[in-house]
Design an enzyme around this catalytic site. Structure first.
Site, PDB file in Angstrom:
ATOM      1  N   MET A  31       0.836  -1.211   0.000  1.00  0.00           N
ATOM      2  CA  MET A  31       0.000   0.000   0.000  1.00  0.00           C
ATOM      3  C   MET A  31       0.871   1.262   0.000  1.00  0.00           C
ATOM      4  O   MET A  31       0.391   2.352   0.328  1.00  0.00           O
ATOM      5  CB  MET A  31      -0.945  -0.013   1.197  1.00  0.00           C
ATOM      6  N   GLY A  32       2.156   1.112  -0.351  1.00  0.00           N
ATOM      7  CA  GLY A  32       3.030   2.280  -0.452  1.00  0.00           C
ATOM      8  C   GLY A  32       3.563   2.732   0.898  1.00  0.00           C
ATOM      9  O   GLY A  32       3.502   1.990   1.873  1.00  0.00           O
ATOM     10  N   HIS A  35       9.082   1.087   3.314  1.00  0.00           N
ATOM     11  CA  HIS A  35      10.144   1.124   4.320  1.00  0.00           C
ATOM     12  C   HIS A  35      10.998  -0.145   4.161  1.00  0.00           C
ATOM     13  O   HIS A  35      10.806  -0.914   3.213  1.00  0.00           O
ATOM     14  CB  HIS A  35       9.544   1.231   5.730  1.00  0.00           C
ATOM     15  N   GLY A  37      11.001  -2.938   5.647  1.00  0.00           N
ATOM     16  CA  GLY A  37      10.244  -4.199   5.622  1.00  0.00           C
ATOM     17  C   GLY A  37       9.825  -4.528   4.196  1.00  0.00           C
ATOM     18  O   GLY A  37      10.058  -5.640   3.695  1.00  0.00           O
ATOM     19  N   HIS A  38       9.238  -3.542   3.512  1.00  0.00           N
ATOM     20  CA  HIS A  38       8.854  -3.735   2.107  1.00  0.00           C
ATOM     21  C   HIS A  38      10.094  -4.050   1.265  1.00  0.00           C
ATOM     22  O   HIS A  38      10.070  -4.909   0.388  1.00  0.00           O
ATOM     23  CB  HIS A  38       8.209  -2.465   1.538  1.00  0.00           C
TER      24      HIS A  38
HETATM   25  P1  AMP Z   1       1.467  -3.040   3.464  1.00  0.00           P
HETATM   26  O1  AMP Z   1       2.012  -1.987   2.554  1.00  0.00           O
HETATM   27  O2  AMP Z   1       1.437  -2.631   4.906  1.00  0.00           O
HETATM   28  O3  AMP Z   1       0.162  -3.617   2.972  1.00  0.00           O
HETATM   29  O4  AMP Z   1       2.514  -4.240   3.431  1.00  0.00           O
HETATM   30  C1  AMP Z   1       2.897  -4.846   2.217  1.00  0.00           C
HETATM   31  C2  AMP Z   1       3.681  -6.098   2.522  1.00  0.00           C
HETATM   32  O5  AMP Z   1       4.852  -5.769   3.276  1.00  0.00           O
HETATM   33  C3  AMP Z   1       2.888  -7.112   3.381  1.00  0.00           C
HETATM   34  O6  AMP Z   1       3.131  -8.418   2.894  1.00  0.00           O
HETATM   35  C4  AMP Z   1       3.471  -6.909   4.740  1.00  0.00           C
HETATM   36  O7  AMP Z   1       3.372  -8.043   5.578  1.00  0.00           O
HETATM   37  C5  AMP Z   1       4.916  -6.590   4.419  1.00  0.00           C
HETATM   38  N1  AMP Z   1       5.553  -5.886   5.547  1.00  0.00           N
HETATM   39  C6  AMP Z   1       5.130  -4.747   6.146  1.00  0.00           C
HETATM   40  N2  AMP Z   1       5.937  -4.424   7.172  1.00  0.00           N
HETATM   41  C7  AMP Z   1       6.887  -5.391   7.233  1.00  0.00           C
HETATM   42  C8  AMP Z   1       8.012  -5.627   8.099  1.00  0.00           C
HETATM   43  N3  AMP Z   1       8.320  -4.809   9.102  1.00  0.00           N
HETATM   44  N4  AMP Z   1       8.770  -6.723   7.864  1.00  0.00           N
HETATM   45  C9  AMP Z   1       8.469  -7.571   6.851  1.00  0.00           C
HETATM   46  N5  AMP Z   1       7.433  -7.400   6.001  1.00  0.00           N
HETATM   47  C10 AMP Z   1       6.653  -6.325   6.199  1.00  0.00           C
END
Ligand code: AMP
Length: 254
Positions: A31-32, A35, A37-38
């Site tokens: 969802m943009g 960071h 993690g992404h």
């Molecule tokens: P989101 O943009 O929050 O929908 O996340 C997109 C993807 O990144 C999802 O598969 C999340 O689980 C993964 N993600 C978000 N934060 C982290 C993190 N700190 N460590 C690993 N993967 C992450």
């Protein structure tokens, strides 16, 4: 340079060429407000596939709270820089009308696990997640798709959906990436006040402490967190808490 794609038709033309040349495709839905993690997901995809496509789509149907949706952080130019650094090939940036041509009258619903934990506290959340991921997986037709264990319940449900509907894409999980103080990277962390940002790492510390669910709830409540749930499932302890208006989720192995 990452190439922007806005329509399904544009992608299908590229996809046909990639398929003809036998290239493997890795897909990272997000969802943009990207960071580290992404970035770890993107780097794993780049390492494991010939071509990597990342999507950025703030999915309205998974937000049960309109304020949460309205305040969701956006940082597209920084996101593109990160994708270029990571050597991603394509960025899929669809409009809401492309993803929801039927105004969300068609949905994917899981009726058991999706109603527990985060699902219990965010009604309809996982219906929105599963529906959008099903649409994206059908559009992208990737070989592999990457999801973070940070959203462990989400990953379990997506893997379950891929199995239940015989999807062709392999669902791959990636470990949680954390700040130095233990707080899991999240797009929502940037919405924390300075004071709450200092308290936030206590969530991970408490989850890692080996104490009982009840004790962890007591400790976190005392420190100023509003606790939605702390629960042990399958050798893992999962939790969701809020600091002010910011909701944080995390989990660690036990
Ligand atoms: P989101 O943009 O929050 O929908 O996340 C997109 C993807 O990144 C999802 O598969 C999340 O689980 C993964 N993600 C978000 N934060 C982290 C993190 N700190 N460590 C690993 N993967 C992450």
């Amino acid at each position: 340079m990452v190439k922007k794609i806005q329509t399904v038709e544009e992608w299908k033309i590229i996809l046909n060429k990639l398929k003809k040349s036998g290239k493997s495709i890795g897909f990272v839905p997000t969802m943009g407000a990207l960071h580290k993690g992404h970035k770890s997901l993107v780097l794993k995809s780049v390492e494991e596939n010939d071509i990597t496509i990342v999507s950025i789509f703030i999915n309205p149907t998974q937000f049960n709270d309109p304020n949460d949706l309205n305040n969701y952080p956006i940082s597209l130019s920084k996101d593109i820089e990160m994708l270029n650094d990571s050597k991603a090939d394509y960025l899929f940036l669809p409009d809401k009308e492309i993803i929801y041509p039927n105004n969300y009258t068609y949905k994917v619903i899981e009726t058991d696990f999706s109603k527990q934990l985060c699902g219990e506290h965010r009604p309809g959340h996982f219906d929105g997640v599963l529906s959008v991921v099903m649409k994206l997986l059908n559009i992208i037709e990737a070989t592999n798709s990457y999801f973070g264990e940070k959203d462990w319940q989400q990953y379990q449900l997506i893997e379950g959906m891929a199995n239940a509907f015989f999807l062709n894409t392999k669902i791959i999980s990636c470990p949680v990436i954390r700040e130095e103080d233990g707080l899991a990277f999240s797009s929502r962390n940037r919405l924390l006040t300075k004071k709450d940002r200092l308290i936030a790492p206590e969530f991970y510390k408490a989850l890692s402490s080996n104490r009982s669910e009840e004790d962890i709830i007591k400790i976190l409540t005392k420190k100023g967190f509003k606790v939605d749930y702390i629960k042990i499932i399958k050798n893992r302890i999962l939790g969701a808490v809020s600091l002010g208006k910011v909701r944080l989720i995390d989990n660690v192995k036990r």
